[in-house]
Design a protein around this motif. Structure first.
Motif, PDB file in Angstrom:
ATOM      1  N   GLU A   1      37.707  61.009  44.703  1.00  0.00           N
ATOM      2  CA  GLU A   1      38.299  62.116  43.944  1.00  0.00           C
ATOM      3  C   GLU A   1      37.369  62.658  42.875  1.00  0.00           C
ATOM      4  OE1 GLU A   1      41.943  60.435  42.532  1.00  0.00           O
ATOM      5  OE2 GLU A   1      42.903  60.475  44.511  1.00  0.00           O
ATOM      6  N   GLY A   2      36.121  62.226  42.874  1.00  0.00           N
ATOM      7  CA  GLY A   2      35.151  62.744  41.918  1.00  0.00           C
ATOM      8  C   GLY A   2      35.369  62.258  40.497  1.00  0.00           C
ATOM      9  N   ARG A   3      35.983  61.084  40.345  1.00  0.00           N
ATOM     10  CA  ARG A   3      36.277  60.536  39.022  1.00  0.00           C
ATOM     11  C   ARG A   3      35.479  59.264  38.738  1.00  0.00           C
ATOM     12  NH1 ARG A   3      40.285  58.089  38.946  1.00  0.00           N
ATOM     13  NH2 ARG A   3      41.112  58.168  41.075  1.00  0.00           N
ATOM     14  N   TYR A   4      34.437  59.003  39.525  1.00  0.00           N
ATOM     15  CA  TYR A   4      33.752  57.721  39.400  1.00  0.00           C
ATOM     16  C   TYR A   4      33.141  57.532  38.007  1.00  0.00           C
ATOM     17  CZ  TYR A   4      30.732  53.739  40.184  1.00  0.00           C
ATOM     18  OH  TYR A   4      30.131  52.517  40.073  1.00  0.00           O
ATOM     19  N   ALA A   5      32.360  58.498  37.538  1.00  0.00           N
ATOM     20  CA  ALA A   5      31.687  58.358  36.241  1.00  0.00           C
ATOM     21  C   ALA A   5      32.705  58.186  35.122  1.00  0.00           C
ATOM     22  CB  ALA A   5      30.797  59.567  35.975  1.00  0.00           C
ATOM     23  N   GLU A   6      33.778  58.937  35.193  1.00  0.00           N
ATOM     24  CA  GLU A   6      34.829  58.848  34.174  1.00  0.00           C
ATOM     25  C   GLU A   6      35.503  57.472  34.211  1.00  0.00           C
ATOM     26  OE1 GLU A   6      39.287  60.760  33.390  1.00  0.00           O
ATOM     27  OE2 GLU A   6      37.916  61.694  34.829  1.00  0.00           O
ATOM     28  N   THR A   7      35.806  56.999  35.410  1.00  0.00           N
ATOM     29  CA  THR A   7      36.473  55.706  35.551  1.00  0.00           C
ATOM     30  C   THR A   7      35.568  54.577  35.117  1.00  0.00           C
ATOM     31  OG1 THR A   7      37.740  56.605  37.406  1.00  0.00           O
ATOM     32  CG2 THR A   7      37.727  54.218  37.147  1.00  0.00           C
ATOM     33  N   PHE A   8      34.263  54.665  35.487  1.00  0.00           N
ATOM     34  CA  PHE A   8      33.303  53.649  35.054  1.00  0.00           C
ATOM     35  C   PHE A   8      33.234  53.602  33.523  1.00  0.00           C
ATOM     36  CE2 PHE A   8      29.178  52.064  33.792  1.00  0.00           C
ATOM     37  CZ  PHE A   8      28.989  50.955  34.609  1.00  0.00           C
ATOM     38  N   ALA A   9      33.182  54.770  32.906  1.00  0.00           N
ATOM     39  CA  ALA A   9      33.083  54.833  31.445  1.00  0.00           C
ATOM     40  C   ALA A   9      34.325  54.236  30.779  1.00  0.00           C
ATOM     41  CB  ALA A   9      32.887  56.274  30.989  1.00  0.00           C
ATOM     42  N   GLN A  10      35.488  54.500  31.353  1.00  0.00           N
ATOM     43  CA  GLN A  10      36.708  53.956  30.799  1.00  0.00           C
ATOM     44  C   GLN A  10      36.757  52.430  30.902  1.00  0.00           C
ATOM     45  OE1 GLN A  10      39.726  56.022  33.014  1.00  0.00           O
ATOM     46  NE2 GLN A  10      39.734  57.787  31.633  1.00  0.00           N
TER      47      GLN A  10
END
Length: 250
Positions: free
Chosen positions: A238-247
């Motif tokens: 869903e294109g949220r990898y960088a955001e999820t990793f950062a969280q």
């Protein structure tokens, strides 16, 4: 997966997710064998549960695996379900002057080599059974790693890939290959503080949801995923990898 009428081996069955699933399968009338390194712990879990058996097994030790497989063939020849659940998880500081490689090696020996060795040793037995299933516990961290636990996260990513290949190669054998990827759950996998961490999913809620998914056959792509782990599972798609990793890695 058929959730009744099985003979089931659960590694790491003395505590946490392994114990919770073993008890739920036993409640449904299955013959359940819980396996682990600490026989005294296993015996306490099995006490009072007619039909639940114990088996001493260290999946990281080849001799122990060979002995356990031989014992299974003699005592439980009807075994048709393997639940690979044994695992260890420890934090690692890769910036330390003396990084503890022994810890990384032990994690790989249990989480990866142990799963491959035991699964491989039991495939011949499982091929002879109807309704044969292999369920392997990976983690939401297979999809988005926890940087403080680099080797643990990597072992689960390895298993996620390996299981896809195993499933493909066994597609004509009748052996069902399922991957179970827990979120952060209230167990002692990461230490005693995890057991009561309010950010972790309660163990009973996790195990109950898993059983519902198995009973209803809600396992798309042969993955057994509770709702709480879907954010990690779908992050890259869903294109949220960088955001999820950062969280997950502030």
């Amino acid at each position: 997966m058929q959730t009744t009428g099985n003979t089931i081996l659960v590694t790491g069955g003395g505590s946490g997710i392994g114990r919770a699933l073993a008890e739920r399968f036993h409640d449904r009338g299955n013959q359940v064998i819980i396996a682990g390194r600490r026989l005294d712990v296993l015996n306490r879990v099995a006490a009072g549960r007619d039909g639940m058996a114990t088996l001493e097994l260290d999946v990281a030790d080849a001799g122990s695996v060979n002995a356990a497989v031989a014992e299974l063939g003699q005592r439980f020849p009807a075994m048709n379900v393997l639940i690979n659940n044994a695992g260890i998880s420890r934090p690692e500081d890769l910036t330390a002057a003396a990084w503890d490689f022994d810890l990384a090696e032990a994690t790989i020996a249990t989480n990866v080599t142990g799963v491959l060795r035991l699964t491989g040793a039991l495939l011949a037995m499982l091929r002879q059974k109807s309704n044969a299933v292999v369920i392997t516990t990976t983690s939401g961290l297979a999809y988005v790693p926890l940087a403080s636990h680099p080797t643990y996260s990597a072992t689960k990513a390895f298993l996620h890939s390996w299981l896809q290949s195993l499933r493909h190669q066994l597609r004509d054998t009748g052996i069902e290959i399922l991957e179970m990827s827990p979120p952060y759950v209230q167990t002692e996998l990461g230490g005693p503080q995890q057991l009561t961490d309010p950010y972790a999913m309660p163990l009973d809620a996790y195990a109950d949801e898993i059983m519902t998914l198995l009973e209803t056959g809600d396992t798309p792509d042969s993955e057994v995923l509770v709702q709480r782990v879907m954010g990690y599972r779908m992050a890259e798609r869903e294109g949220r990898y960088a955001e999820t990793f950062a969280q997950g890695n502030p």
